[in-house]
Design a protein around this motif. Structure first.
Motif, PDB file in Angstrom:
ATOM      1  N   GLY A  67     -19.217  94.485  57.196  1.00  0.00           N
ATOM      2  CA  GLY A  67     -18.797  95.619  56.426  1.00  0.00           C
ATOM      3  C   GLY A  67     -18.533  95.276  54.933  1.00  0.00           C
ATOM      4  O   GLY A  67     -17.912  95.967  54.240  1.00  0.00           O
ATOM      5  N   VAL A  68     -19.643  94.409  54.372  1.00  0.00           N
ATOM      6  CA  VAL A  68     -19.357  93.997  52.895  1.00  0.00           C
ATOM      7  C   VAL A  68     -20.186  94.918  52.120  1.00  0.00           C
ATOM      8  O   VAL A  68     -21.360  95.233  52.332  1.00  0.00           O
ATOM      9  CB  VAL A  68     -19.942  92.781  52.806  1.00  0.00           C
ATOM     10  N   SER A  69     -19.607  95.448  51.153  1.00  0.00           N
ATOM     11  CA  SER A  69     -20.297  96.305  49.839  1.00  0.00           C
ATOM     12  C   SER A  69     -19.895  95.647  48.749  1.00  0.00           C
ATOM     13  O   SER A  69     -18.698  94.805  48.609  1.00  0.00           O
ATOM     14  CB  SER A  69     -19.795  97.599  49.968  1.00  0.00           C
ATOM     15  N   HIS A  70     -20.684  95.688  47.698  1.00  0.00           N
ATOM     16  CA  HIS A  70     -20.434  95.163  46.494  1.00  0.00           C
ATOM     17  C   HIS A  70     -20.937  95.923  45.437  1.00  0.00           C
ATOM     18  O   HIS A  70     -22.375  96.351  45.413  1.00  0.00           O
ATOM     19  CB  HIS A  70     -21.079  93.634  46.442  1.00  0.00           C
ATOM     20  N   VAL A  71     -20.246  96.373  44.448  1.00  0.00           N
ATOM     21  CA  VAL A  71     -20.422  97.111  43.181  1.00  0.00           C
ATOM     22  C   VAL A  71     -20.657  96.065  41.914  1.00  0.00           C
ATOM     23  O   VAL A  71     -19.737  95.377  41.683  1.00  0.00           O
ATOM     24  CB  VAL A  71     -19.504  98.264  42.932  1.00  0.00           C
ATOM     25  N   TYR A  72     -21.643  96.461  41.545  1.00  0.00           N
ATOM     26  CA  TYR A  72     -22.054  95.492  40.217  1.00  0.00           C
ATOM     27  C   TYR A  72     -21.685  96.281  39.022  1.00  0.00           C
ATOM     28  O   TYR A  72     -22.325  97.440  38.781  1.00  0.00           O
ATOM     29  CB  TYR A  72     -23.398  95.168  40.294  1.00  0.00           C
ATOM     30  N   ARG A  73     -20.788  95.728  38.157  1.00  0.00           N
ATOM     31  CA  ARG A  73     -20.480  96.599  37.003  1.00  0.00           C
ATOM     32  C   ARG A  73     -20.675  95.700  35.892  1.00  0.00           C
ATOM     33  O   ARG A  73     -20.000  94.909  35.282  1.00  0.00           O
ATOM     34  CB  ARG A  73     -18.743  96.476  36.921  1.00  0.00           C
ATOM     35  N   PRO A  74     -21.837  96.336  35.041  1.00  0.00           N
ATOM     36  CA  PRO A  74     -22.180  95.562  33.970  1.00  0.00           C
ATOM     37  C   PRO A  74     -21.203  96.036  32.745  1.00  0.00           C
ATOM     38  O   PRO A  74     -20.425  97.209  32.834  1.00  0.00           O
ATOM     39  CB  PRO A  74     -23.779  96.079  33.783  1.00  0.00           C
ATOM     40  N   LYS A  75     -20.945  95.276  31.983  1.00  0.00           N
ATOM     41  CA  LYS A  75     -20.191  95.497  30.688  1.00  0.00           C
ATOM     42  C   LYS A  75     -20.466  97.039  30.087  1.00  0.00           C
ATOM     43  O   LYS A  75     -19.690  97.505  29.459  1.00  0.00           O
ATOM     44  CB  LYS A  75     -20.078  94.276  29.731  1.00  0.00           C
TER      45      LYS A  75
END
Lengths: 275, 246, 276
Positions: free
Chosen positions: A26-34
């Motif tokens: 159940g792994v989700s990952h959100v990439y948050r650029p600056k």
């Protein structure tokens, strides 16, 4: 052979079983650029890597395959879901999960020998013993005679051998490889693939190998995890089931068909992405 | 907005400390006057006209010296890059003069030209030529041959190529050389005015300090410091604007 | 010298002519310098300018010889060098420490970062009268002034170097078992070394420039003070002797800095290339 994700539901994931080395659930990952919008890099990934299995993560750029690797390595925080390696939840990097990067990430101010000894020093291995072990592993990867060279004096292939040696000297149970041969020329690349397989046979360990090269994935891996992009999902998991005892297996029908099958899986993706 | 405020916080805290510390007796008032007293002293200096008379003198010196250094330095640097004889003549001289701590020239120009404007302007010009010339030379030398060739092929004469192609491509290094020169210019100006001068802001600071009028001295010091800061920031903006094609 | 790059126009010729080529090379390297010195000597000898403005070159050398003989040169030289190097040393150690702190701690970054970016372009030499007020006219003021001026290039270079360390290098180190301390000492510091050394190379000449200014202003010992002393008595040989001595010190300091850089950055391919 093809096991699309919808059918590989939680029930079939061998969570916690004796046989599992890495369990991603159940792994989700959100990439948050600056600056700019955040991107869903991984969406509900479930994957089990069996003990000493060689798995390839295959997909277009931006499908989050490297992100999944970095999460497993403990370099990025797992914010949603869990990743367990040998029953332990991943929280930070550790020498039990060796990593090899595409651009080597050798310490340029250290000689090859000093690079290889770095991890042993951190573990507090006595200097004498560390030197012996470094020498042994450097022979294994074919770098005998280059122990005192600096990385800047080596060719790309030799740098990657050094990086692999630096990781293998700690004898990690899991080996994470992030497009390790992506920066090498075709010939060197092929040679490195052969040698990697030989190394893996000699000392079996679970390998997660990120690549965007279908041929490379089928050549090396027992199972190929095909991923799709934006958001990154597992599209299919394909058992390669190739008999590698024949040195000419690349030319075999089974191999060619398997490459073709996976090609089609990825091309479907192209069709969807550009309607 | 919040990040802007945050980035000022350190400065604001420092200013607050400066105001409060002498008032509550943490440091002696005469040795570190509170900021507000310094500001009042500044108003006094400004209204009496002292700040302006000395300021104009200093500005004139700084501007003339820097202008000479920039023009001569640029011409010298580009000429060295473009012509072998010029290079052969000036390179050894530049290498010999480069390690001289520029402040060692202060008594030399004072010896030659006394205590007036000429002395300070010569000092600044001599001291600042080298960074400009080195920047211009390295920049112009780095200009790609293909660019020069294509300029010539398009019918530009030798002089035209130099002005239209070599100088612009040398700009990044030239401008950073000029920036170094500007900083050096202020240092040489202030220190020479402090050491050997009978007017200018540096002299004013020395005079006020010598007479024990410390809050006015602090005011004059801060004026120069802030002026230097503004010059550098403006020049940085100018560099970014000129190099926006990069 | 590294500051002024060379053009590649050396031509290889037969071994017979190599001696000539060598001589031509010497003439090329130092010809104009010798020429200028000869002109200086001639102009002064023929009294084209009055000697109190420009003494003959040989008299300057004689003067330096005399200073060596009576020991004043050593006293002044050692004092100038001591102040320069003490101030420079403090600036390097404190600058690297502050730089690392700024690069690794976001609190320090937002509290101190703006002060550094304001402090760098300030003409800090104007604070010298304030330091005199606070710390007197002896070494304390001089050294503090030198530190104030020499520290900023080191700080900014360290911050840039430490922040520029490749993410994967840091990850590799963590992966191999490095803790926070190991990371700082064995990874970030050496990885940032090329940039830190560039900052240090900028700050060393600054330290010497400021040392000379403080000596000129505050008097006492040191070559700067000796030059001002000569100036007051219109002793031009003394002033020019000081200039020559300071040039030699500057030259030696820059040379030893280059050597140090080459020694420390043997591993760095680019550093090797641009130092030829």
């Amino acid at each position: 052979m093809v096991a699309p994700m919808e059918h590989a539901g939680p029930g079939r994931v061998e969570t916690g079983s004796e046989d599992a080395q890495i369990v991603v659930s159940g792994v989700s990952h959100v990439y948050r650029p600056k600056h700019g919008r955040q991107v869903l890099a991984l969406d509900d990934i479930n994957l089990t890597v069996r003990r000493n299995e060689f798995v390839a993560l295959l997909g277009p750029s931006g499908c989050g395959k490297s992100t999944l690797l970095y999460l497993t390595g403990g370099f990025l925080p797992v914010e949603q879901g869990t990743i367990c390696v040998l029953g332990e939840t991943v929280r930070k990097p550790g020498p039990d999960r060796g990593i090899v990067f595409q651009h080597f990430a050798l310490f340029p101010w250290k000689t090859v020998r000093a690079n290889v000894m770095y991890g042993l020093e951190r573990k507090g291995v006595p200097r004498r013993e560390a030197e012996v072990r470094a020498a042994e592993i450097l022979v294994q990867v074919g770098l005998k005679g280059f122990e005192d060279s600096y990385p800047s004096q080596l060719s790309g292939g030799m740098r990657q051998r050094a990086a692999i040696a630096r990781t293998l000297v700690l004898d990690p149970a899991t080996l994470l490889m992030d497009e390790p041969f992506g920066a090498l020329d075709a010939q060197t690349r092929n040679l490195m693939q052969i040698e990697l397989l030989a190394l893996w046979r000699r000392s079996p360990k679970a390998v997660v190998f990120v690549t965007h090269d279908v041929h490379e994935a089928v050549y090396l891996a027992e199972r190929v995890v095909v991923m799709s992009a934006r958001p990154g999902r597992i599209k299919a998991i394909v058992e390669t089931g190739i008999d590698r005892s024949d040195p000419e297996f690349v030319k075999s029908r089974a191999f060619v068909e398997k490459v073709d099958e996976i090609w089609h899986l990825i091309h479907e993706e192209d069709g969807k992405a550009a309607p | 907005m919040i990040t802007r405020l945050k980035s000022c916080l350190g400065l604001l805290l420092l200013m607050l400390l400066w105001e409060i510390a002498p008032r509550v007796g943490l440091v002696r008032m005469d040795i570190l006057p509170p900021l507000s007293r310094i500001f009042i002293a500044w108003l006094g200096l400004a209204s009496s006209g002292e700040l302006w008379t000395h300021g104009v003198i200093s500005l004139f010196r700084a501007f003339s010296g820097a202008a000479i250094a920039i023009v001569v330095g640029t011409v010298l640097g580009v000429a060295m890059a473009a012509s072998a004889p010029v290079r052969i003549f000036f390179r050894p001289l530049m290498e010999a003069l480069y390690p001289i701590p520029k402040s060692a020239l202060i008594p030399i120009t004072a010896l030659w030209l006394g205590l007036g404007n000429a002395s300070q302007i010569t000092l600044i010009a001599l001291g600042c030529i080298l960074p400009v010339a080195v920047g211009a030379y390295n920049g112009a030398r780095g200009c790609e041959r293909v660019l020069i060739w294509s300029g010539r092929a398009l019918g530009a004469g030798k002089m035209r190529t130099l002005v239209d192609i070599v100088v612009p491509s040398a700009l990044p290094e030239l401008l950073s050389g000029i920036r170094t020169a500007l900083a050096l210019c202020l240092v040489l100006l202030v220190s020479s005015e402090l050491i050997v001068s009978k007017n200018g802001l540096g002299y004013l600071i020395g005079f006020l300090g010598g007479s024990g009028i410390y809050d006015a001295m602090f005011a004059a010091v801060l004026t120069i410091a802030i002026f230097g800061l503004i010059v550098d920031r403006l020049f940085l903006r100018y560099i970014r604007w000129v190099l926006s094609w990069q | 010298m590294a500051v002024i790059g060379r053009t590649e126009d050396g031509v290889r010729s037969s071994p017979v002519a190599s001696a000539l080529v060598w001589l031509a090379g010497i003439a090329r390297e130092y010809g104009s310098l010798v020429l200028v010195l000869i002109c200086w000597e001639l102009v002064a000898r023929l009294s084209l300018v009055p000697p109190y403005l420009m003494p003959p070159f040989n008299e300057v050398l004689v003067r330096i010889w005399a200073e060596i003989g009576d020991g004043t040169l050593w006293v002044n030289l050692l004092d100038t060098l001591r102040r320069t190097l003490v101030g420079f040393g403090i600036a390097v150690v404190a600058g690297v420490a502050i730089g690392l702190l700024l690069a690794r701690s976001s609190t320090a970054e937002w509290l101190v970062g703006p002060l550094v970016s304001i402090g760098f372009p300030l003409p800090k030499i104007v604070f010298l009268p304030i330091f005199i007020l606070w710390f007197g006219v002896y070494d304390t003021s001089k050294v503090i002034m030198i530190v104030c001026d020499a520290i900023f290039p080191v700080i900014t270079a360290t911050v840039a170097g430490a922040q520029g360390v490749e993410r994967q290098i840091i990850w590799s180190a963590r992966n191999l078992g490095a803790g926070e301390r190991d990371l700082l000492w064995t990874i970030i510091l050496p990885a940032a070394a090329p940039q830190i050394l560039s900052g240090i190379e900028v700050s060393l000449p600054i330290a010497l420039i400021v040392a000379v200014i403080t000596e000129m202003m505050l008097g006492g010992t040191g070559i700067g003070a000796a030059m001002m002393e000569s100036w007051r008595f219109a002793e031009s040989t003394g002033v020019f002797a000081g200039l020559l001595e300071l040039s030699i010190i500057g030259f030696l300091l820059i040379r030893s800095m280059n050597a140090l850089r080459r020694r420390l950055l043997r591993w760095h391919a680019e550093a090797q290339a641009d130092l030829v």
